[in-house]
Design an enzyme around this catalytic site. Sequence first.
Site, PDB file in Angstrom:
ATOM      1  N   ASP A   1      61.091  50.273   2.229  1.00 58.63           N
ATOM      2  CA  ASP A   1      62.343  50.806   2.794  1.00 58.63           C
ATOM      3  C   ASP A   1      62.627  52.237   2.355  1.00 58.63           C
ATOM      4  O   ASP A   1      63.784  52.668   2.337  1.00 58.63           O
ATOM      5  CB  ASP A   1      63.544  49.917   2.413  1.00 58.63           C
ATOM      6  CG  ASP A   1      63.280  48.443   2.654  1.00 58.63           C
ATOM      7  OD1 ASP A   1      62.899  48.104   3.787  1.00 58.63           O
ATOM      8  OD2 ASP A   1      63.440  47.640   1.720  1.00 58.63           O
TER       9      ASP A   1
ATOM     10  N   LYS B   1      59.478  55.543   5.299  1.00 52.60           N
ATOM     11  CA  LYS B   1      58.110  55.906   5.696  1.00 52.60           C
ATOM     12  C   LYS B   1      58.004  56.151   7.196  1.00 52.60           C
ATOM     13  O   LYS B   1      57.285  57.052   7.636  1.00 52.60           O
ATOM     14  CB  LYS B   1      57.130  54.794   5.294  1.00 52.60           C
ATOM     15  CG  LYS B   1      57.057  54.517   3.812  1.00 52.60           C
ATOM     16  CD  LYS B   1      56.062  53.415   3.490  1.00 52.60           C
ATOM     17  CE  LYS B   1      56.464  52.068   4.028  1.00 52.60           C
ATOM     18  NZ  LYS B   1      57.707  51.520   3.445  1.00 52.60           N
TER      19      LYS B   1
ATOM     20  N   ARG C   1      60.089  57.303   9.515  1.00 50.75           N
ATOM     21  CA  ARG C   1      60.517  58.596  10.035  1.00 50.75           C
ATOM     22  C   ARG C   1      59.573  59.709   9.591  1.00 50.75           C
ATOM     23  O   ARG C   1      59.358  60.684  10.319  1.00 50.75           O
ATOM     24  CB  ARG C   1      61.966  58.908   9.680  1.00 50.75           C
ATOM     25  CG  ARG C   1      62.398  58.946   8.214  1.00 50.75           C
ATOM     26  CD  ARG C   1      62.050  60.204   7.453  1.00 50.75           C
ATOM     27  NE  ARG C   1      62.404  61.439   8.086  1.00 50.75           N
ATOM     28  CZ  ARG C   1      63.566  62.059   7.948  1.00 50.75           C
ATOM     29  NH1 ARG C   1      64.512  61.535   7.222  1.00 50.75           N
ATOM     30  NH2 ARG C   1      63.762  63.229   8.516  1.00 50.75           N
TER      31      ARG C   1
ATOM     32  N   GLY D   1      59.663  46.758   8.574  1.00 47.38           N
ATOM     33  CA  GLY D   1      60.552  47.399   9.526  1.00 47.38           C
ATOM     34  C   GLY D   1      60.603  48.897   9.319  1.00 47.38           C
ATOM     35  O   GLY D   1      60.801  49.365   8.202  1.00 47.38           O
ATOM     36  N   HIS D   2      60.366  49.655  10.381  1.00 52.37           N
ATOM     37  CA  HIS D   2      60.451  51.110  10.328  1.00 52.37           C
ATOM     38  C   HIS D   2      61.476  51.587  11.346  1.00 52.37           C
ATOM     39  O   HIS D   2      61.453  51.157  12.498  1.00 52.37           O
ATOM     40  CB  HIS D   2      59.092  51.746  10.649  1.00 52.37           C
ATOM     41  CG  HIS D   2      58.046  51.474   9.624  1.00 52.37           C
ATOM     42  ND1 HIS D   2      56.695  51.603   9.875  1.00 52.37           N
ATOM     43  CD2 HIS D   2      58.140  51.083   8.342  1.00 52.37           C
ATOM     44  CE1 HIS D   2      56.010  51.308   8.793  1.00 52.37           C
ATOM     45  NE2 HIS D   2      56.872  50.984   7.852  1.00 52.37           N
ATOM     46  N   THR D   3      62.364  52.467  10.934  1.00 50.61           N
ATOM     47  CA  THR D   3      63.353  53.030  11.845  1.00 50.61           C
ATOM     48  C   THR D   3      63.096  54.517  12.022  1.00 50.61           C
ATOM     49  O   THR D   3      62.949  55.250  11.036  1.00 50.61           O
ATOM     50  CB  THR D   3      64.783  52.825  11.317  1.00 50.61           C
ATOM     51  OG1 THR D   3      65.027  51.434  11.156  1.00 50.61           O
ATOM     52  CG2 THR D   3      65.802  53.402  12.283  1.00 50.61           C
TER      53      THR D   3
ATOM     54  N   GLN E   1      55.551  47.946   3.652  1.00 49.01           N
ATOM     55  CA  GLN E   1      55.972  47.573   2.301  1.00 49.01           C
ATOM     56  C   GLN E   1      55.728  48.750   1.327  1.00 49.01           C
ATOM     57  O   GLN E   1      55.940  49.891   1.701  1.00 49.01           O
ATOM     58  CB  GLN E   1      55.290  46.283   1.823  1.00 49.01           C
ATOM     59  CG  GLN E   1      55.830  45.038   2.490  1.00 49.01           C
ATOM     60  CD  GLN E   1      55.077  44.671   3.752  1.00 49.01           C
ATOM     61  OE1 GLN E   1      53.878  44.804   3.850  1.00 49.01           O
ATOM     62  NE2 GLN E   1      55.790  44.195   4.737  1.00 49.01           N
TER      63      GLN E   1
ATOM     64  N   THR F   1      54.462  41.069  -1.714  1.00 47.98           N
ATOM     65  CA  THR F   1      53.985  40.675  -0.402  1.00 47.98           C
ATOM     66  C   THR F   1      52.592  40.057  -0.546  1.00 47.98           C
ATOM     67  O   THR F   1      52.071  39.942  -1.666  1.00 47.98           O
ATOM     68  CB  THR F   1      53.990  41.883   0.559  1.00 47.98           C
ATOM     69  OG1 THR F   1      53.810  41.422   1.901  1.00 47.98           O
ATOM     70  CG2 THR F   1      52.890  42.889   0.211  1.00 47.98           C
TER      71      THR F   1
ATOM     72  N   GLY G   1      68.516  63.623   5.639  1.00 49.05           N
ATOM     73  CA  GLY G   1      69.205  62.883   6.686  1.00 49.05           C
ATOM     74  C   GLY G   1      68.222  62.050   7.474  1.00 49.05           C
ATOM     75  O   GLY G   1      67.002  62.161   7.293  1.00 49.05           O
TER      76      GLY G   1
END
Length: 431
Positions: free
Chosen positions: A15, A18, A20, A42-44, A224, A239, A415
């Site tokens: 988290d 990575k 972005r 999960g990548h945002t 991860q 994991t 940001g």
Amino acid sequence: MNNLNLVVLGAQWGDEGKGRLVDWLAGQADIVARFNGGHNAGHTIVIDGKSYKLSLLPSGLVRGKKGVIGNGVVIEPNAFFAEISRMREMGVDVTPDNLTIAETACLVLPIHKIVDQEQEKRRKNAIGTTLRGIGPAYEDKVGRRAIRICDLASPKLLEEKLDMLLAHHNAWLKGGGAETVEKQPILDELLKFAPELLSYSGPVWSMLDKAMNDGESILFEGSQAVMLDVDWGSYPYVTSSGTLAASAASGTGVGVNRIGSVLGVSKCYATRVGEGPFPTELADELGQFLQSEGKEFGVNTGRPRRCGWLDIVQLKQAIKVSGMSSIALTKLDVLDQLKLIKVCVAYEISGRISDLEAFSSPKVNNAKPIYEEFSGWECTTQGISSFFDLPEKAKQLIKRIEDLIEIPISIVTTGPDRLDTIVLRDPKSCM
């Protein structure tokens, strides 16, 4: 070593941002290759205020880059095709022309999710998994009973392998008093998915070898983070796959001498999801502030992340075992309002002071952090894209962290947007 290629790894517990960074760095790459994990990751990516949430798909697809999912990844077919549908709705078309999955990648089946849930229920101390079947799928891979994408091309072989897999898991389920799982619904679903899944599959190792020989550059994307690696993380709260730079090679079929530079990604503070040791955790209002200000909730699960101060002892281990050549420091702007900022520089364990401790050791459970303190800058840094424009106290913190970790800081983010990025040096030049 290939100086065109770059591996991006989480340097904490995941988290770190990575996705972005991979999106931003993908502008300089030809191929983005995912090498480990499953749809528990999960990548945002935020572009012009629009959020793309990815789990299995390589982040570079949003940039229009060729994507690869390596043999080190486990694929849940329903999750895979649902994610493709979501991306298409957002204007990102994913087809076999721009995405290839290793034909030897293993599948996550419905029984794996059932086993995962049952394992957590039976453990005295729960691991805190996402309950999506990832661990049991990797157990089958190591146990040599997994079903791989290439098996879908032979219905007879597929049925034989499914019989063996179900015999193993159903015996365990029955022994614990849980309901067993029928074969036919799983077989029918696999046969339904087979033609389309096979259309995406191919010999990824050969494809990447040819691409590198042709002078193309590869960005290897890990999920991860190092502290969740099955060997080097805070075992057993880890994991089930390898998360180090070496896994970028084994998880795609690329030789270790060709993976290039290694960029570790760390927040300016620390977070962790699930159970396990976290020496710098802040179980108070300050921890809640970091959680709120940093929007520290899981992309896939929505689970709140535990928050604490940056831990240099932990970070140095991640750097050393994974061969990181530089660090990207993310979320500097989350610290903007703080009057006082702390960084853990050593542990006290049973009266002994140490600045290098193995997180796989139970001793870390009793570690007392020793902090250095820094005055906060108490003004906004969000959106700043030049190091020289940062407040002086923010610069001092960054320089001190760089001294402590003993490798360069190449990138700082201020940001969530793609452009909220300060480049101090090219991470590919840090070898």
